[in-house]
Design a protein around this motif. Sequence first.
Motif, short mmCIF file in Angstrom:
data_model
loop_
_atom_site.label_atom_id
_atom_site.label_comp_id
_atom_site.label_asym_id
_atom_site.label_seq_id
_atom_site.Cartn_x
_atom_site.Cartn_y
_atom_site.Cartn_z
N GLY A 16 81.56 -34.21 -27.81
CA GLY A 16 82.00 -33.70 -29.05
C GLY A 16 82.47 -34.81 -30.27
N SER A 17 82.43 -34.26 -31.59
CA SER A 17 82.18 -35.69 -32.74
C SER A 17 83.18 -35.98 -33.77
N LEU A 18 83.01 -37.02 -33.81
CA LEU A 18 84.37 -36.99 -34.38
C LEU A 18 84.02 -38.43 -35.92
N LYS A 65 74.68 -47.38 -29.09
CA LYS A 65 73.46 -46.93 -29.87
C LYS A 65 73.60 -45.19 -30.07
N GLY A 66 72.82 -44.47 -30.77
CA GLY A 66 72.23 -43.50 -30.00
C GLY A 66 73.11 -42.50 -30.57
N ARG A 67 73.98 -43.11 -29.98
CA ARG A 67 75.34 -42.21 -30.63
C ARG A 67 76.48 -41.63 -31.89
N ASN A 77 84.11 -46.59 -52.34
CA ASN A 77 85.18 -47.68 -52.09
C ASN A 77 85.39 -47.76 -50.17
N THR A 78 84.11 -47.05 -49.28
CA THR A 78 84.87 -46.16 -48.44
C THR A 78 83.51 -46.35 -47.38
N ALA A 79 83.80 -47.12 -46.37
CA ALA A 79 82.92 -46.87 -45.17
C ALA A 79 83.31 -45.84 -43.74
N PHE A 80 82.68 -45.53 -42.94
CA PHE A 80 82.37 -44.28 -41.96
C PHE A 80 81.45 -44.42 -40.74
N LEU A 81 82.26 -44.15 -39.68
CA LEU A 81 82.12 -44.45 -38.23
C LEU A 81 81.89 -42.90 -37.87
N GLN A 82 79.57 -42.27 -38.15
CA GLN A 82 80.17 -40.99 -37.36
C GLN A 82 80.01 -41.23 -35.88
N MET A 83 80.51 -40.87 -35.11
CA MET A 83 80.45 -40.91 -33.70
C MET A 83 80.09 -38.74 -32.87
N ASP A 84 79.43 -39.76 -32.43
CA ASP A 84 78.65 -37.97 -31.68
C ASP A 84 78.92 -38.74 -30.07
N SER A 85 78.63 -36.76 -29.65
CA SER A 85 78.38 -37.01 -28.05
C SER A 85 79.25 -37.96 -27.63
N LEU A 86 80.25 -37.99 -28.05
CA LEU A 86 81.55 -39.11 -27.13
C LEU A 86 82.12 -39.03 -26.06
N LYS A 87 82.27 -40.09 -25.19
CA LYS A 87 82.62 -39.89 -23.56
C LYS A 87 84.00 -40.47 -23.41
N PRO A 88 84.49 -40.35 -22.58
CA PRO A 88 86.04 -40.28 -22.53
C PRO A 88 85.65 -42.07 -22.41
N GLU A 89 85.00 -42.76 -22.35
CA GLU A 89 84.90 -44.20 -22.02
C GLU A 89 85.55 -44.90 -23.63
N ASP A 90 84.40 -43.91 -24.59
CA ASP A 90 84.05 -44.01 -26.74
C ASP A 90 86.55 -44.30 -26.34
N THR A 91 87.13 -43.48 -25.41
CA THR A 91 88.39 -43.64 -25.81
C THR A 91 89.19 -45.16 -26.24
N ALA A 92 89.47 -45.18 -27.88
CA ALA A 92 89.72 -47.02 -27.71
C ALA A 92 90.88 -46.15 -29.64
N VAL A 93 91.47 -47.28 -29.82
CA VAL A 93 91.91 -47.44 -31.19
C VAL A 93 90.86 -48.03 -31.86
N TYR A 94 90.20 -47.58 -33.45
CA TYR A 94 89.52 -47.98 -33.80
C TYR A 94 89.86 -48.62 -34.89
N GLN A 116 93.26 -44.16 -33.73
CA GLN A 116 93.68 -43.60 -32.15
C GLN A 116 92.18 -42.53 -31.70
N VAL A 117 91.35 -43.07 -31.14
CA VAL A 117 91.10 -41.72 -30.89
C VAL A 117 90.64 -41.53 -29.31
N THR A 118 90.86 -40.62 -28.56
CA THR A 118 90.78 -39.65 -27.78
C THR A 118 90.38 -39.19 -27.18
N VAL A 119 89.24 -39.28 -25.99
CA VAL A 119 88.25 -37.87 -25.80
C VAL A 119 88.88 -37.13 -24.11
#
Length: 121
Positions: A16-18, A65-67, A77-94, A116-119
């Motif tokens: 999925g994506s966030l 990289k690539g995801r 005044n905003t920054a973004f992080l588009q996260m695609d093709s999420l994996k369980p190992e991406d689980t963390a506090v960002y 918190q991001v939980t995959v």
Amino acid sequence: QVQLVESGGGLVQAGGSLRLSCAASGRALSSYAMAWFRQAPGKEREFVARISRYGTFTNAADSVKGRFTISRDNAKNTAFLQMDSLKPEDTAVYYCAAGTYSNDPTGYDYWGQGTQVTVSS
């Protein structure tokens, strides 16, 4: 000084994506390079991606990289992080951070509180 507030984290299934947002107040965001870091339980904080003051340069960790794509809108005044093709190992506090253009946490003077991001697999 600048204050940073992250949002957009949550629970998502693998594949999925966030989209994370980092809203800044105080000094203009264009005064700073921006970055995203993450920290999983029991691990050190690690670099995810960075973007220069006006978005000319970006850089991401090999693991994302690539995801993941970092971007910014200085007018908002905003920054973004588009996260695609999420994996369980991406689980963390960002965390978003403002400072110099670096992949080292010590290069950043200002930090958000984290989201918190939980995959799930």
